[in-house]
Design a protein around this motif. Structure first.
Motif, PDB file in Angstrom:
ATOM      1  N   ALA A  35     -57.601 -37.002  14.985  1.00  0.00           N
ATOM      2  CA  ALA A  35     -56.542 -36.604  15.205  1.00  0.00           C
ATOM      3  C   ALA A  35     -55.654 -37.729  16.103  1.00  0.00           C
ATOM      4  CB  ALA A  35     -57.371 -36.006  16.826  1.00  0.00           C
ATOM      5  N   TYR A  36     -54.415 -37.380  15.894  1.00  0.00           N
ATOM      6  CA  TYR A  36     -52.720 -38.188  16.511  1.00  0.00           C
ATOM      7  C   TYR A  36     -52.720 -37.445  18.536  1.00  0.00           C
ATOM      8  CZ  TYR A  36     -53.516 -39.502  11.470  1.00  0.00           C
ATOM      9  OH  TYR A  36     -53.594 -40.246  11.259  1.00  0.00           O
ATOM     10  N   VAL A  37     -52.395 -37.996  18.238  1.00  0.00           N
ATOM     11  CA  VAL A  37     -51.642 -37.725  20.541  1.00  0.00           C
ATOM     12  C   VAL A  37     -49.998 -38.092  20.309  1.00  0.00           C
ATOM     13  CG1 VAL A  37     -51.549 -38.158  22.789  1.00  0.00           C
ATOM     14  CG2 VAL A  37     -53.608 -38.543  22.032  1.00  0.00           C
ATOM     15  N   LEU A  38     -49.232 -37.392  20.322  1.00  0.00           N
ATOM     16  CA  LEU A  38     -47.779 -36.923  20.175  1.00  0.00           C
ATOM     17  C   LEU A  38     -46.826 -36.880  21.055  1.00  0.00           C
ATOM     18  CD1 LEU A  38     -47.851 -35.481  16.556  1.00  0.00           C
ATOM     19  CD2 LEU A  38     -47.924 -38.207  17.384  1.00  0.00           C
ATOM     20  N   ALA A  39     -45.450 -37.398  21.437  1.00  0.00           N
ATOM     21  CA  ALA A  39     -45.268 -37.140  22.349  1.00  0.00           C
ATOM     22  C   ALA A  39     -43.324 -36.828  22.106  1.00  0.00           C
ATOM     23  CB  ALA A  39     -44.805 -38.055  22.991  1.00  0.00           C
ATOM     24  N   SER A  40     -43.221 -36.068  22.845  1.00  0.00           N
ATOM     25  CA  SER A  40     -41.856 -35.343  22.383  1.00  0.00           C
ATOM     26  C   SER A  40     -41.190 -36.002  24.065  1.00  0.00           C
ATOM     27  CB  SER A  40     -41.565 -33.889  22.450  1.00  0.00           C
ATOM     28  OG  SER A  40     -41.673 -33.648  23.980  1.00  0.00           O
ATOM     29  N   LYS A  41     -39.743 -35.795  24.106  1.00  0.00           N
ATOM     30  CA  LYS A  41     -39.001 -36.809  25.414  1.00  0.00           C
ATOM     31  C   LYS A  41     -40.126 -35.504  26.740  1.00  0.00           C
ATOM     32  CE  LYS A  41     -34.796 -37.578  22.672  1.00  0.00           C
ATOM     33  NZ  LYS A  41     -33.521 -37.997  23.169  1.00  0.00           N
ATOM     34  N   THR A  42     -40.216 -34.346  26.171  1.00  0.00           N
ATOM     35  CA  THR A  42     -40.630 -33.439  27.208  1.00  0.00           C
ATOM     36  C   THR A  42     -41.889 -33.253  27.440  1.00  0.00           C
ATOM     37  OG1 THR A  42     -40.105 -31.779  26.280  1.00  0.00           O
ATOM     38  CG2 THR A  42     -38.434 -32.738  28.155  1.00  0.00           C
ATOM     39  N   ALA A  43     -42.793 -33.152  26.711  1.00  0.00           N
ATOM     40  CA  ALA A  43     -44.335 -32.673  25.940  1.00  0.00           C
ATOM     41  C   ALA A  43     -45.238 -33.555  25.380  1.00  0.00           C
ATOM     42  CB  ALA A  43     -44.592 -31.456  25.712  1.00  0.00           C
ATOM     43  N   PHE A  44     -45.923 -33.550  25.606  1.00  0.00           N
ATOM     44  CA  PHE A  44     -47.415 -33.818  24.997  1.00  0.00           C
ATOM     45  C   PHE A  44     -48.076 -32.842  23.878  1.00  0.00           C
ATOM     46  CE2 PHE A  44     -47.197 -36.929  27.950  1.00  0.00           C
ATOM     47  CZ  PHE A  44     -47.145 -38.387  27.379  1.00  0.00           C
ATOM     48  N   TYR A  45     -48.394 -33.746  22.807  1.00  0.00           N
ATOM     49  CA  TYR A  45     -49.234 -33.041  21.771  1.00  0.00           C
ATOM     50  C   TYR A  45     -50.274 -33.054  20.844  1.00  0.00           C
ATOM     51  CZ  TYR A  45     -44.394 -30.391  21.898  1.00  0.00           C
ATOM     52  OH  TYR A  45     -43.782 -29.915  22.528  1.00  0.00           O
ATOM     53  N   GLU A  46     -51.223 -32.627  20.781  1.00  0.00           N
ATOM     54  CA  GLU A  46     -51.963 -33.166  20.117  1.00  0.00           C
ATOM     55  C   GLU A  46     -52.255 -32.268  18.368  1.00  0.00           C
ATOM     56  OE1 GLU A  46     -57.436 -34.330  19.515  1.00  0.00           O
ATOM     57  OE2 GLU A  46     -56.395 -31.440  20.482  1.00  0.00           O
ATOM     58  N   PHE A  47     -52.532 -33.184  17.401  1.00  0.00           N
ATOM     59  CA  PHE A  47     -51.960 -33.070  15.814  1.00  0.00           C
ATOM     60  C   PHE A  47     -53.801 -33.564  14.937  1.00  0.00           C
ATOM     61  CE2 PHE A  47     -50.502 -33.546  11.497  1.00  0.00           C
ATOM     62  CZ  PHE A  47     -50.211 -32.685  11.177  1.00  0.00           C
ATOM     63  N   VAL A  48     -53.604 -32.727  14.482  1.00  0.00           N
ATOM     64  CA  VAL A  48     -54.997 -32.946  13.734  1.00  0.00           C
ATOM     65  C   VAL A  48     -54.112 -32.297  11.744  1.00  0.00           C
ATOM     66  CG1 VAL A  48     -57.166 -32.033  13.139  1.00  0.00           C
ATOM     67  CG2 VAL A  48     -56.863 -32.701  15.349  1.00  0.00           C
ATOM     68  N   PRO A  49     -54.563 -33.065  11.214  1.00  0.00           N
ATOM     69  CA  PRO A  49     -54.210 -32.540  10.054  1.00  0.00           C
ATOM     70  C   PRO A  49     -54.640 -31.463   9.154  1.00  0.00           C
ATOM     71  CG  PRO A  49     -53.721 -35.230  10.136  1.00  0.00           C
ATOM     72  CD  PRO A  49     -55.163 -34.368  11.223  1.00  0.00           C
ATOM     73  N   HIS A  50     -54.679 -30.609   8.929  1.00  0.00           N
ATOM     74  CA  HIS A  50     -55.134 -29.277   8.354  1.00  0.00           C
ATOM     75  C   HIS A  50     -55.799 -28.219   9.292  1.00  0.00           C
ATOM     76  CE1 HIS A  50     -54.514 -30.889   4.301  1.00  0.00           C
ATOM     77  NE2 HIS A  50     -55.500 -32.053   4.503  1.00  0.00           N
ATOM     78  N   HIS A  51     -55.822 -28.415  10.563  1.00  0.00           N
ATOM     79  CA  HIS A  51     -56.134 -27.835  11.826  1.00  0.00           C
ATOM     80  C   HIS A  51     -54.817 -27.635  12.817  1.00  0.00           C
ATOM     81  CE1 HIS A  51     -60.478 -27.688  10.416  1.00  0.00           C
ATOM     82  NE2 HIS A  51     -59.922 -29.155  10.445  1.00  0.00           N
ATOM     83  N   GLY A  52     -53.692 -28.006  12.251  1.00  0.00           N
ATOM     84  CA  GLY A  52     -52.841 -27.449  13.508  1.00  0.00           C
ATOM     85  C   GLY A  52     -52.616 -29.445  14.479  1.00  0.00           C
ATOM     86  N   ILE A  53     -50.878 -28.207  14.912  1.00  0.00           N
ATOM     87  CA  ILE A  53     -50.465 -28.360  16.184  1.00  0.00           C
ATOM     88  C   ILE A  53     -50.888 -27.703  17.695  1.00  0.00           C
ATOM     89  CG2 ILE A  53     -48.853 -27.850  16.457  1.00  0.00           C
ATOM     90  CD1 ILE A  53     -47.471 -30.852  16.511  1.00  0.00           C
ATOM     91  N   SER A  54     -50.740 -28.366  18.795  1.00  0.00           N
ATOM     92  CA  SER A  54     -50.982 -27.998  19.848  1.00  0.00           C
ATOM     93  C   SER A  54     -50.794 -28.797  21.435  1.00  0.00           C
ATOM     94  CB  SER A  54     -52.678 -27.360  20.153  1.00  0.00           C
ATOM     95  OG  SER A  54     -53.524 -28.694  21.069  1.00  0.00           O
ATOM     96  N   ARG A  55     -50.275 -27.814  22.003  1.00  0.00           N
ATOM     97  CA  ARG A  55     -49.366 -29.157  23.158  1.00  0.00           C
ATOM     98  C   ARG A  55     -50.368 -29.247  24.134  1.00  0.00           C
ATOM     99  NH1 ARG A  55     -43.553 -27.045  25.770  1.00  0.00           N
ATOM    100  NH2 ARG A  55     -43.334 -28.856  27.130  1.00  0.00           N
TER     101      ARG A  55
END
Length: 103
Positions: free
Chosen positions: A38-58
């Motif tokens: 899994a990857y923890v990702l960030a934009s300027k205003t929010a955090f996301y979790e991304f798992v390849p082939h399973h999607g992204i969630s805030r």
């Protein structure tokens, strides 16, 4: 870790997921659940979790901290297990070497 991509998924890199441009904050190993890391990702205003082939969630900032600390705990466990295995192998090789010399 994603390695067959034109994007750089190293910590600190900027990646595009769909229409979002996000910064990779952490790579979280997920042993035992048979999913990719899994990857923890960030934009300027929010955090996301991304798992390849399973999607992204805030996710919330607290969830991001929890995922990162869990990843660090798993990495420490794996490092400890690897060190123990290497130590056992080293002891075995030393004993085998000593037995070959005395024979």
């Amino acid at each position: 870790m994603i390695n067959r991509s034109t994007q750089n998924w190293a910590v600190g890199a900027t990646v595009k997921v769909g229409f979002l441009s996000l910064t990779v904050i952490a790579v979280v190993p997920t042993p035992g659940d048979f999913k990719p890391d899994a990857y923890v990702l960030a934009s300027k205003t929010a955090f996301y979790e991304f798992v390849p082939h399973h999607g992204i969630s805030r996710i919330s900032a607290d969830e991001a901290r929890l995922r990162i600390s869990e990843g660090e705990r798993v990495a420490a466990q794996q490092a400890t297990a690897t060190i123990a295995k290497a130590s056992a192998m080293s002891s075995h090789v030393a004993l085998a070497s000593a037995l070959m010399v005395s024979a």
